[in-house]
Design a protein around this motif. Structure first.
Motif, PDB file in Angstrom:
ATOM      1  N   GLY A  75       0.803  -1.227   0.000  1.00 28.54           N
ATOM      2  CA  GLY A  75       0.000   0.000   0.000  1.00 28.54           C
ATOM      3  C   GLY A  75       0.829   1.266   0.000  1.00 28.54           C
ATOM      4  N   GLY A  76       2.058   1.159   0.483  1.00 22.47           N
ATOM      5  CA  GLY A  76       2.892   2.349   0.602  1.00 22.47           C
ATOM      6  C   GLY A  76       4.004   2.414  -0.430  1.00 22.47           C
ATOM      7  N   TRP A  77       3.888   1.611  -1.495  1.00 16.79           N
ATOM      8  CA  TRP A  77       4.951   1.570  -2.512  1.00 16.79           C
ATOM      9  C   TRP A  77       4.423   2.177  -3.807  1.00 16.79           C
ATOM     10  CZ3 TRP A  77       9.948  -0.713  -2.061  1.00 16.79           C
ATOM     11  CH2 TRP A  77      10.690  -0.712  -3.246  1.00 16.79           C
ATOM     12  N   LEU A  85      13.534   5.086  -0.589  1.00 20.71           N
ATOM     13  CA  LEU A  85      13.610   6.091   0.479  1.00 20.71           C
ATOM     14  C   LEU A  85      12.825   5.674   1.720  1.00 20.71           C
ATOM     15  CD1 LEU A  85      13.084   9.754  -0.833  1.00 20.71           C
ATOM     16  CD2 LEU A  85      14.951   8.871   0.574  1.00 20.71           C
ATOM     17  N   GLU A  86      11.566   5.265   1.509  1.00 15.55           N
ATOM     18  CA  GLU A  86      10.660   5.075   2.648  1.00 15.55           C
ATOM     19  C   GLU A  86      10.826   3.728   3.334  1.00 15.55           C
ATOM     20  OE1 GLU A  86       7.168   7.486   3.115  1.00 15.55           O
ATOM     21  OE2 GLU A  86       6.743   7.032   1.006  1.00 15.55           O
ATOM     22  N   TYR A  87      11.373   2.738   2.655  1.00 18.94           N
ATOM     23  CA  TYR A  87      11.562   1.447   3.310  1.00 18.94           C
ATOM     24  C   TYR A  87      13.019   1.199   3.669  1.00 18.94           C
ATOM     25  CZ  TYR A  87       6.687   0.757   2.767  1.00 18.94           C
ATOM     26  OH  TYR A  87       5.332   0.921   2.897  1.00 18.94           O
ATOM     27  N   PHE A  88      13.949   1.427   2.744  1.00 22.43           N
ATOM     28  CA  PHE A  88      15.340   1.096   3.057  1.00 22.43           C
ATOM     29  C   PHE A  88      16.036   2.205   3.833  1.00 22.43           C
ATOM     30  CE2 PHE A  88      14.865  -1.594  -0.971  1.00 22.43           C
ATOM     31  CZ  PHE A  88      14.214  -2.566  -0.246  1.00 22.43           C
ATOM     32  N   ALA A  90      14.552   5.103   5.355  1.00 25.97           N
ATOM     33  CA  ALA A  90      13.821   5.529   6.559  1.00 25.97           C
ATOM     34  C   ALA A  90      13.944   4.496   7.679  1.00 25.97           C
ATOM     35  CB  ALA A  90      12.354   5.776   6.224  1.00 25.97           C
ATOM     36  N   PHE A  91      13.746   3.222   7.357  1.00 26.25           N
ATOM     37  CA  PHE A  91      13.777   2.198   8.409  1.00 26.25           C
ATOM     38  C   PHE A  91      15.183   1.990   8.964  1.00 26.25           C
ATOM     39  CE2 PHE A  91       9.516   1.607   6.995  1.00 26.25           C
ATOM     40  CZ  PHE A  91       8.835   1.077   8.079  1.00 26.25           C
ATOM     41  N   SER A  92      16.218   2.186   8.131  1.00 26.83           N
ATOM     42  CA  SER A  92      17.588   2.093   8.645  1.00 26.83           C
ATOM     43  C   SER A  92      17.848   3.195   9.664  1.00 26.83           C
ATOM     44  CB  SER A  92      18.607   2.229   7.505  1.00 26.83           C
ATOM     45  OG  SER A  92      18.425   1.233   6.546  1.00 26.83           O
ATOM     46  N   THR A 130      14.343  11.154  12.734  1.00 26.47           N
ATOM     47  CA  THR A 130      15.083  11.080  11.459  1.00 26.47           C
ATOM     48  C   THR A 130      14.323  10.194  10.468  1.00 26.47           C
ATOM     49  OG1 THR A 130      16.502   9.443  12.516  1.00 26.47           O
ATOM     50  CG2 THR A 130      17.433  11.612  12.221  1.00 26.47           C
ATOM     51  N   ARG A 131      13.726   9.077  10.957  1.00 24.88           N
ATOM     52  CA  ARG A 131      12.917   8.244  10.079  1.00 24.88           C
ATOM     53  C   ARG A 131      11.780   9.065   9.464  1.00 24.88           C
ATOM     54  NH1 ARG A 131       8.323   3.703  11.665  1.00 24.88           N
ATOM     55  NH2 ARG A 131       7.354   3.842   9.626  1.00 24.88           N
ATOM     56  N   TYR A 132      11.062   9.795  10.309  1.00 24.65           N
ATOM     57  CA  TYR A 132       9.880  10.513   9.819  1.00 24.65           C
ATOM     58  C   TYR A 132      10.225  11.750   8.997  1.00 24.65           C
ATOM     59  CZ  TYR A 132       6.198   7.491  11.124  1.00 24.65           C
ATOM     60  OH  TYR A 132       5.357   6.406  11.140  1.00 24.65           O
ATOM     61  N   THR A 133      11.464  12.265   9.149  1.00 23.58           N
ATOM     62  CA  THR A 133      11.900  13.339   8.252  1.00 23.58           C
ATOM     63  C   THR A 133      11.903  12.815   6.818  1.00 23.58           C
ATOM     64  OG1 THR A 133      13.261  14.225  10.021  1.00 23.58           O
ATOM     65  CG2 THR A 133      13.755  14.985   7.807  1.00 23.58           C
ATOM     66  N   ILE A 137       9.575  14.138   3.712  1.00 23.11           N
ATOM     67  CA  ILE A 137      10.133  14.557   2.414  1.00 23.11           C
ATOM     68  C   ILE A 137       9.495  13.728   1.287  1.00 23.11           C
ATOM     69  CG2 ILE A 137      12.235  14.608   1.006  1.00 23.11           C
ATOM     70  CD1 ILE A 137      13.764  15.155   3.680  1.00 23.11           C
ATOM     71  N   ALA A 138       9.369  12.406   1.514  1.00 23.09           N
ATOM     72  CA  ALA A 138       8.733  11.544   0.500  1.00 23.09           C
ATOM     73  C   ALA A 138       7.285  11.974   0.276  1.00 23.09           C
ATOM     74  CB  ALA A 138       8.791  10.080   0.934  1.00 23.09           C
ATOM     75  N   GLY A 139       6.627  12.403   1.349  1.00 22.72           N
ATOM     76  CA  GLY A 139       5.242  12.889   1.233  1.00 22.72           C
ATOM     77  C   GLY A 139       5.164  14.094   0.308  1.00 22.72           C
ATOM     78  N   LEU A 140       6.156  14.998   0.476  1.00 25.16           N
ATOM     79  CA  LEU A 140       6.212  16.192  -0.370  1.00 25.16           C
ATOM     80  C   LEU A 140       6.449  15.820  -1.830  1.00 25.16           C
ATOM     81  CD1 LEU A 140       8.485  18.819   1.428  1.00 25.16           C
ATOM     82  CD2 LEU A 140       6.049  18.945   0.942  1.00 25.16           C
ATOM     83  N   PHE A 142       6.267  12.725  -3.406  1.00 26.12           N
ATOM     84  CA  PHE A 142       5.555  11.637  -4.098  1.00 26.12           C
ATOM     85  C   PHE A 142       4.074  11.522  -3.772  1.00 26.12           C
ATOM     86  CE2 PHE A 142      10.001  10.193  -3.552  1.00 26.12           C
ATOM     87  CZ  PHE A 142      10.358  10.053  -4.885  1.00 26.12           C
ATOM     88  N   TRP A 143       3.636  12.063  -2.620  1.00 24.55           N
ATOM     89  CA  TRP A 143       2.268  11.780  -2.181  1.00 24.55           C
ATOM     90  C   TRP A 143       1.325  12.978  -2.319  1.00 24.55           C
ATOM     91  CZ3 TRP A 143       0.724   6.842  -0.791  1.00 24.55           C
ATOM     92  CH2 TRP A 143       1.748   5.919  -0.548  1.00 24.55           C
ATOM     93  N   GLY A 144       1.831  14.071  -2.911  1.00 26.71           N
ATOM     94  CA  GLY A 144       1.053  15.311  -2.998  1.00 26.71           C
ATOM     95  C   GLY A 144      -0.299  15.135  -3.681  1.00 26.71           C
ATOM     96  N   ILE A 160      -0.202  14.113   7.841  1.00 27.82           N
ATOM     97  CA  ILE A 160      -0.163  12.638   7.811  1.00 27.82           C
ATOM     98  C   ILE A 160       1.047  12.110   8.575  1.00 27.82           C
ATOM     99  CG2 ILE A 160       0.195  10.636   6.287  1.00 27.82           C
ATOM    100  CD1 ILE A 160      -2.557  11.684   5.917  1.00 27.82           C
ATOM    101  N   ASN A 161       2.226  12.631   8.240  1.00 26.32           N
ATOM    102  CA  ASN A 161       3.439  12.080   8.846  1.00 26.32           C
ATOM    103  C   ASN A 161       3.648  12.583  10.261  1.00 26.32           C
ATOM    104  OD1 ASN A 161       4.434  10.363   6.660  1.00 26.32           O
ATOM    105  ND2 ASN A 161       4.552  12.292   5.534  1.00 26.32           N
ATOM    106  N   GLY A 162       3.159  13.790  10.555  1.00 24.72           N
ATOM    107  CA  GLY A 162       3.256  14.309  11.916  1.00 24.72           C
ATOM    108  C   GLY A 162       2.433  13.462  12.880  1.00 24.72           C
TER     109      GLY A 162
HETATM  110  C1  218 Z   1       1.529  12.084   2.834  1.00 24.45           C
HETATM  111  C2  218 Z   1       2.161  10.737   2.852  1.00 24.45           C
HETATM  112  N1  218 Z   1       1.373   9.640   2.749  1.00 24.45           N
HETATM  113  C3  218 Z   1       1.943   8.414   2.805  1.00 24.45           C
HETATM  114  C4  218 Z   1       3.293   8.268   2.939  1.00 24.45           C
HETATM  115  C5  218 Z   1       3.909   6.907   3.003  1.00 24.45           C
HETATM  116  N2  218 Z   1       4.438   6.476   4.294  1.00 24.45           N
HETATM  117  C6  218 Z   1       4.305   7.264   5.404  1.00 24.45           C
HETATM  118  C7  218 Z   1       4.781   6.836   6.654  1.00 24.45           C
HETATM  119  C8  218 Z   1       5.378   5.579   6.781  1.00 24.45           C
HETATM  120  C9  218 Z   1       5.524   4.777   5.662  1.00 24.45           C
HETATM  121  C10 218 Z   1       6.200   3.443   5.797  1.00 24.45           C
HETATM  122  C11 218 Z   1       5.273   2.352   6.185  1.00 24.45           C
HETATM  123  O1  218 Z   1       4.884   2.468   7.503  1.00 24.45           O
HETATM  124  C12 218 Z   1       5.040   5.214   4.395  1.00 24.45           C
HETATM  125  C13 218 Z   1       5.161   4.371   3.179  1.00 24.45           C
HETATM  126  C14 218 Z   1       4.080   9.440   3.031  1.00 24.45           C
HETATM  127  N3  218 Z   1       5.427   9.402   3.174  1.00 24.45           N
HETATM  128  N4  218 Z   1       3.493  10.653   2.984  1.00 24.45           N
END
Ligand code: 218
Length: 190
Positions: A75-77, A85-88, A90-92, A130-133, A137-140, A142-144, A160-162
């Protein structure tokens, strides 16, 4: 290879696996419309406090790989760059919690409970922030396009991320504080 290296490698695998098990078998606990508690990062923090930054970053990285490999990330790919960015990455970064290890070790040895809890909280904050930073950034980037009409990508990503950051961090702090009396020795690896 030294005995402690083998033990560290085994622990990296075990704690990445534990995080993945929590990921699959626990549901976030909603405590309001925006915030839901989820303590899945706790195993990575525990390894970070016990073994330091590098092993914990490796465990976070493996957890990220497991999510992708087991279809948990579906769902998040969105694409390769975003997924990387968000899996490799951020999680590291969760493993950066290990930066406080030297200070935590000292206060654990001196049996200063309040100080130890403060260092654990500080470590968890460093890793989670640092993970959520990266997620922000990915939200900005890719998810706009998922933002509600009239809301900017910046505000959408911040909301969302906050809220996700708050729920995940708060839950881990509670878990770490509850576990503390039972894990003092575990945290003093060497
Ligand atoms: C605005 C927005 N929506 C979705 C995501 C994707 N995202 C956010 C937080 C955590 C994770 C990893 C799985 O828990 C993902 C994929 C985003 N960055 N921004």
């Amino acid at each position: 290879m030294q005995k402690s290296n083998v033990a560290t490698l085994a622990e990296i695998a075990i704690f990445a696996g534990l995080a993945m098990v929590l990921d699959v078998f626990t549901q976030p606990l909603a405590i309001g419309p925006w915030i839901s508690l989820s303590f899945k990062m706790t195993p990575i923090f525990l390894l970070a406090f016990r073994r330091g930054t590098r092993p914990a970053m490796m465990a976070g990285f493996i957890w990220g790989i497991l999510q992708v490999a087991l279809g948990q990330a579906a769902g998040g790919w969105l694409n390769l760059w975003q997924g990387f960015l968000e899996y490799f990455v951020a999680f590291s970064l969760i493993g950066l919690a290990g930066l406080i290890k030297p200070w935590l070790n000292k206060s654990l040895r001196k049996e200063r409970t309040l100080q130890s809890l403060t260092f654990m909280a500080l470590g968890a904050l460093i890793g989670s922030l640092t993970r959520y930073t990266i997620h922000f950034i990915a939200g900005l980037l890719f998810w706009g396009s998922y933002a509600p009409k009239g809301q900017s990508a910046l505000v959408y990503s911040a909301i969302i991320n906050g809220s996700s950051f708050l729920g995940e961090t708060l839950a881990c702090l509670i878990a770490l504080f509850l576990l503390y009396p039972f894990i003092k020795r575990f945290l003093m690896a060497n």
